[in-house]
Design a protein around this motif. Structure first.
Motif, mmCIF file in Angstrom:
data_model
loop_
_atom_site.group_PDB
_atom_site.id
_atom_site.type_symbol
_atom_site.label_atom_id
_atom_site.label_comp_id
_atom_site.label_asym_id
_atom_site.label_seq_id
_atom_site.Cartn_x
_atom_site.Cartn_y
_atom_site.Cartn_z
ATOM 1 N N VAL A 1 -0.010 -1.508 -0.289
ATOM 2 C CA VAL A 1 -0.590 -0.213 0.031
ATOM 3 C C VAL A 1 1.126 1.316 0.294
ATOM 4 O O VAL A 1 1.665 1.767 0.974
ATOM 5 N N VAL A 2 0.507 2.510 -1.151
ATOM 6 C CA VAL A 2 1.344 3.370 -1.272
ATOM 7 C C VAL A 2 0.820 4.481 -0.400
ATOM 8 O O VAL A 2 -0.402 4.378 -2.316
ATOM 9 N N VAL A 3 0.879 5.260 -0.178
ATOM 10 C CA VAL A 3 -0.157 6.407 0.258
ATOM 11 C C VAL A 3 0.347 7.355 0.865
ATOM 12 O O VAL A 3 1.563 7.649 1.292
ATOM 13 N N ALA A 4 -0.248 8.453 0.298
ATOM 14 C CA ALA A 4 -0.277 9.916 0.250
ATOM 15 C C ALA A 4 -0.405 10.825 1.716
ATOM 16 O O ALA A 4 -2.346 11.127 1.235
ATOM 17 N N PRO A 5 -0.524 11.151 2.237
ATOM 18 C CA PRO A 5 -0.926 11.331 4.049
ATOM 19 C C PRO A 5 -1.141 12.747 3.885
ATOM 20 O O PRO A 5 -1.454 12.699 5.050
ATOM 21 N N GLU B 1 4.144 11.546 -6.268
ATOM 22 C CA GLU B 1 5.138 10.622 -5.674
ATOM 23 C C GLU B 1 4.606 9.107 -5.832
ATOM 24 O O GLU B 1 5.400 7.948 -6.302
ATOM 25 N N ILE B 2 3.482 8.733 -5.847
ATOM 26 C CA ILE B 2 2.781 7.362 -5.372
ATOM 27 C C ILE B 2 3.097 6.457 -6.894
ATOM 28 O O ILE B 2 4.118 5.261 -6.687
ATOM 29 N N PRO B 3 3.362 6.653 -8.124
ATOM 30 C CA PRO B 3 3.261 6.252 -9.293
ATOM 31 C C PRO B 3 5.219 5.676 -9.570
ATOM 32 O O PRO B 3 6.031 4.601 -9.339
ATOM 33 N N SER B 4 5.491 6.751 -8.912
ATOM 34 C CA SER B 4 7.268 6.159 -9.225
ATOM 35 C C SER B 4 7.361 5.401 -7.721
ATOM 36 O O SER B 4 8.793 4.534 -8.462
ATOM 37 N N ALA B 5 7.369 5.292 -6.467
ATOM 38 C CA ALA B 5 7.129 4.479 -5.694
ATOM 39 C C ALA B 5 6.438 3.430 -5.908
ATOM 40 O O ALA B 5 7.442 1.984 -5.762
ATOM 41 N N ILE B 6 5.789 2.906 -6.409
ATOM 42 C CA ILE B 6 5.227 1.685 -6.847
ATOM 43 C C ILE B 6 6.091 1.309 -7.953
ATOM 44 O O ILE B 6 6.944 0.023 -8.152
ATOM 45 N N ALA B 7 6.541 2.236 -8.812
ATOM 46 C CA ALA B 7 7.494 1.329 -10.031
ATOM 47 C C ALA B 7 8.391 0.941 -9.310
ATOM 48 O O ALA B 7 9.355 0.050 -10.386
ATOM 49 N N SER C 1 -3.081 9.410 -12.403
ATOM 50 C CA SER C 1 -3.641 8.401 -12.756
ATOM 51 C C SER C 1 -3.012 8.103 -13.522
ATOM 52 O O SER C 1 -3.448 6.918 -13.924
ATOM 53 N N ARG C 2 -2.877 8.854 -14.590
ATOM 54 C CA ARG C 2 -1.810 8.000 -16.087
ATOM 55 C C ARG C 2 -0.879 7.582 -15.554
ATOM 56 O O ARG C 2 -0.537 6.375 -16.263
ATOM 57 N N GLY C 3 0.296 7.684 -14.363
ATOM 58 C CA GLY C 3 1.378 7.140 -13.934
ATOM 59 C C GLY C 3 0.750 5.600 -13.194
ATOM 60 O O GLY C 3 1.749 4.488 -14.034
ATOM 61 N N LEU C 4 0.062 5.709 -13.077
ATOM 62 C CA LEU C 4 -0.985 3.979 -12.668
ATOM 63 C C LEU C 4 -1.207 3.518 -13.715
ATOM 64 O O LEU C 4 -0.870 2.169 -13.626
ATOM 65 N N MET C 5 -1.958 4.238 -14.653
ATOM 66 C CA MET C 5 -2.392 3.380 -15.328
ATOM 67 C C MET C 5 -1.621 3.045 -16.647
ATOM 68 O O MET C 5 -1.703 1.828 -17.205
ATOM 69 N N MET C 6 0.148 3.557 -17.109
ATOM 70 C CA MET C 6 0.293 3.011 -17.286
ATOM 71 C C MET C 6 1.574 1.801 -16.802
ATOM 72 O O MET C 6 1.748 0.668 -17.297
ATOM 73 N N LEU C 7 1.838 1.755 -15.339
ATOM 74 C CA LEU C 7 2.043 0.831 -14.311
ATOM 75 C C LEU C 7 0.700 -0.446 -14.736
ATOM 76 O O LEU C 7 1.960 -1.354 -15.339
ATOM 77 N N GLY C 8 0.035 -0.122 -15.067
ATOM 78 C CA GLY C 8 -1.066 -1.490 -14.988
ATOM 79 C C GLY C 8 -0.699 -1.794 -16.835
ATOM 80 O O GLY C 8 -0.727 -3.011 -16.845
ATOM 81 N N LEU C 9 -0.705 -1.067 -17.123
ATOM 82 C CA LEU C 9 -0.984 -1.861 -18.781
ATOM 83 C C LEU C 9 0.703 -2.485 -19.167
ATOM 84 O O LEU C 9 0.950 -3.283 -19.729
ATOM 85 N N GLY D 1 -6.906 4.508 -5.310
ATOM 86 C CA GLY D 1 -7.221 4.759 -4.295
ATOM 87 C C GLY D 1 -7.320 5.738 -4.338
ATOM 88 O O GLY D 1 -7.309 6.590 -3.112
ATOM 89 N N ILE D 2 -6.900 6.805 -4.915
ATOM 90 C CA ILE D 2 -6.493 8.050 -4.896
ATOM 91 C C ILE D 2 -8.022 8.661 -5.244
ATOM 92 O O ILE D 2 -8.539 8.685 -6.675
#
Length: 173
Positions: free
Chosen positions: A23-27, A61-67, A100-108, A116-117
């Motif tokens: 779980v990567v969260v921006a608090p 920063e969430i997509p970068s951390a997930i990548a 959102s785009r960063g997360l979608m690119m990771l999913g693709l 859940g942003i």
């Protein structure tokens, strides 16, 4: 209004071996983030998943951390959590669209990511959506990641039968 509609929710998948979720969260809005994390962790635990939680400075920063985690660790799936509330400038649009785009690119690219942003107009909307006893969008993001992990595991065992096959002893005579 969407609050009066009934939505179908898929039952959680069942796994034959443990799932590891990050779980990567921006608090930035800590109380909202805490509710999102609580909902995500509860759903993950209901499915028997192990969960680690890390914090990053903001939604961008969430997509970068997930990548990075996808390249450097052995997590099966990822849950992106945070909240972006519209302000007085166009920064809201940039943060919403680019995260959102960063997360979608990771999913693709094959990452199993539940998004859940929250992107909302005001704090009240965020509170309702984050509440684990309410709309539980953190839990929904965890469920999405779990469903993608299940699909990934299902399809990982299948082959397309393409490419070269090793020569057998009978082929060499």
């Amino acid at each position: 209004m969407a609050g009066h509609e009934i939505h179908y929710t898929l039952p959680l998948p069942v796994f034959d071996r443990a799932v590891k979720l990050l779980v990567v969260v921006a608090p930035y809005y800590k109380d909202i983030a805490d509710d999102l994390v609580a909902g995500a962790c509860a759903v993950a635990h209901d499915a028997g998943a192990d969960v680690d939680v890390i914090e990053v400075p903001g939604a961008l920063e969430i997509p970068s951390a997930i990548a990075m985690a996808g390249r450097m660790t052995d997590y099966d799936g990822f849950v992106a959590l945070g909240c972006v509330i519209r302000g007085e400038t166009t920064h809201y649009d940039t943060v919403c669209n680019d995260s959102s785009r960063g997360l979608m690119m990771l999913g693709l690219q094959g990452a199993c990511v539940g998004n859940g942003i929250l992107t909302v107009e005001n704090r009240e909307q965020a509170v309702v959506r984050a509440d684990p006893a309410g709309q539980n969008k953190g839990g929904a993001a965890a469920a999405a990641a779990l469903h993608l992990v299940a699909l990934s595991r299902k399809w990982a065992r299948q082959t397309k039968g393409m490419g070269f096959r090793p020569a057998s002893a009978s082929d060499q005579t």
